[in-house]
Design an enzyme around this catalytic site. Structure first.
Site, short mmCIF file in Angstrom:
data_model
loop_
_atom_site.label_atom_id
_atom_site.label_comp_id
_atom_site.label_asym_id
_atom_site.label_seq_id
_atom_site.Cartn_x
_atom_site.Cartn_y
_atom_site.Cartn_z
NE ARG A 108 -135.55 57.63 -10.22
CZ ARG A 108 -135.96 56.55 -11.45
NH1 ARG A 108 -135.76 56.97 -12.62
NH2 ARG A 108 -136.76 55.62 -11.02
CG HIS A 135 -135.14 51.38 -8.05
ND1 HIS A 135 -136.07 52.21 -7.47
CD2 HIS A 135 -135.36 51.31 -9.54
CE1 HIS A 135 -136.69 52.52 -8.65
NE2 HIS A 135 -136.44 52.00 -9.79
CD GLN A 138 -138.56 48.05 -10.98
OE1 GLN A 138 -138.74 49.12 -11.54
NE2 GLN A 138 -139.54 47.17 -11.31
CG ASP A 223 -130.76 47.72 -14.52
OD1 ASP A 223 -131.39 48.20 -15.15
OD2 ASP A 223 -130.47 48.23 -13.20
CB CYS A 263 -136.02 47.77 -12.99
SG CYS A 263 -134.28 48.16 -13.60
NE ARG A 291 -141.48 51.21 -9.20
CZ ARG A 291 -140.70 52.07 -9.62
NH1 ARG A 291 -140.22 51.68 -10.72
NH2 ARG A 291 -140.58 53.13 -9.18
N1 NVA Z 1 -129.75 50.81 -12.95
C1 NVA Z 1 -130.64 51.63 -13.55
C2 NVA Z 1 -132.09 51.56 -13.03
C3 NVA Z 1 -133.12 52.54 -13.79
C4 NVA Z 1 -134.44 52.39 -13.35
C5 NVA Z 1 -130.09 53.07 -13.30
O1 NVA Z 1 -129.73 53.35 -12.07
O2 NVA Z 1 -130.08 53.94 -14.16
N1 CP Z 2 -137.62 51.21 -13.30
C1 CP Z 2 -137.78 52.61 -13.22
O1 CP Z 2 -137.63 52.87 -12.12
O2 CP Z 2 -138.22 53.20 -14.46
P1 CP Z 2 -138.10 55.03 -14.50
O3 CP Z 2 -136.79 55.31 -14.53
O4 CP Z 2 -138.60 54.99 -15.93
O5 CP Z 2 -138.77 55.29 -13.28
#
Ligand code: NVA
Ligand code: CP
Length: 308
Positions: A108, A135, A138, A223, A263, A291
């Site tokens: 990540r 992502h 997800q 989101d 998500c 997930r």
């Molecule tokens: N768009 C959000 C998704 C989090 C799972 C982010 O990147 O923070």
């Molecule tokens: N939806 C998602 O990826 O959640 P986290 O940021 O908690 O991993």
């Protein structure tokens, strides 16, 4: 599945064929049933997943770590704060070193290019666990969730409300791979990436007004307005996204059987009302739970352990 002994990465949804993705969803549904029954199934005994997190996570970390333990293996949490990654060791070197020791690596991070460089130098499968661009994990969970609640998503209409962000980009790729129509209701200035959008052709359309975009939709998704790494833009975004909320009025535009997904984490009162996320049409808890199962199917696939 047809990947015997070939090194595969999962950097975005387009890395797999549509057929592979659909079979993975079917497999995730089977793995979920096995786990709910209490079956012990350990295809990844003694295998280790390295998990590099340069951003926060609840669901991603817990689902990958739990999935590896259920499969008989283990997972290692690595953050830049307490590894050499945070002290400037080159990505190329980190990839070569880690892939000498672990069997798969999940990352990540911010920049999709960093993930791609890492994968180029890795000798084991690399998984995108969220970048600023995509992502994909997800989406595996979301597509499984739709399938479980409503059957095939092929030919359905999905409406995305909000930022043209990493999740939106993954929904655009999903529209291509699962063959559905995606309406994108985003404010001007927050459109998805033009190349990703254009590549999806007729599968996608920008309809600025959420009330218009949601008409007869089978699934409404949103989101956060401000993603991780954009915190300093928060005030500006609160103004730009005013009105881009999935509430009861918007859900009423959609099909009677429409589902709501997010998500998570969510901000009630911003991108979604409490009445919707905690209401009858919301499947966000199943979505989050998936997930675990969707990624177990992914891990099994990448390690060439999916039963024929
Ligand atoms: N768009 C959000 C998704 C989090 C799972 C982010 O990147 O923070
Ligand atoms: N939806 C998602 O990826 O959640 P986290 O940021 O908690 O991993």
């Amino acid at each position: 599945m047809t990947t015997k002994n070939k090194l595969r990465h999962f950097l975005n949804l387009m890395d797999f064929s549509s057929d592979e993705l659909k079979k993975m969803t079917e497999r995730a549904i089977v793995l979920k049933k096995m786990q709910k029954k209490g079956d012990i199934y350990e295809p990844l005994k003694n295998r280790m997943l390295g998990m590099i997190f340069e951003k926060s996570s609840t669901r991603t970390r817990v689902s990958f770590e739990t999935g590896m333990v259920q499969f008989g293996g283990g997972a290692l949490f690595l953050s830049p704060r307490d590894t050499q990654l945070g002290r400037g060791e080159p990505i190329e070197d980190s990839a070569r070193v880690l892939s000498q020791m672990v069997d798969m690596i999940m990352i990540r991070t911010f920049d999709q290019a960093h993930l791609e460089t890492f994968a180029e130098y890795s000798s084991v499968p690399v998984i995108n666990a969220l970048t600023d661009m995509y992502h994909p994990c997800q989406l595996l969970a979301d597509m499984q969730c739709y399938q479980e609640h409503r059957g095939s998503i092929e030919g359905k209409t999905v409406t995305w409300v909000g930022d043209g962000n990493n999740m939106c980009h993954s929904y655009i790729n999903a529209a291509r791979q699962w063959n559905f129509k995606l309406n994108i209701a985003c404010p001007k200035g927050y459109d998805p990436d033009q190349d990703i959008f254009s590549a999806a052709g007729d599968h996608v359309e920008i309809i600025r007004d959420p009330m218009e975009a949601a008409i007869d939709s089978d699934l409404l998704v949103t989101d956060v307005w401000t993603s991780m790494g954009q915190e300093e833009e928060q005030a500006r975004r609160e103004i730009a996204f005013d009105g881009y909320i999935i509430n009861d009025k918007l859900m009423a535009q959609a099909d009677n059987d429409a589902l709501f997904m997010h998500c998570l984490p969510a901000h009630r009162g911003e991108e979604v009302s409490a009445s919707v996320i905690d209401g009858q049409q919301s499947v966000v808890w199943d979505e989050a739970g998936n997930r675990l199962h969707a990624q177990k199917a992914l891990l099994e696939f990448l390690m060439n352990k999916t039963p024929e």
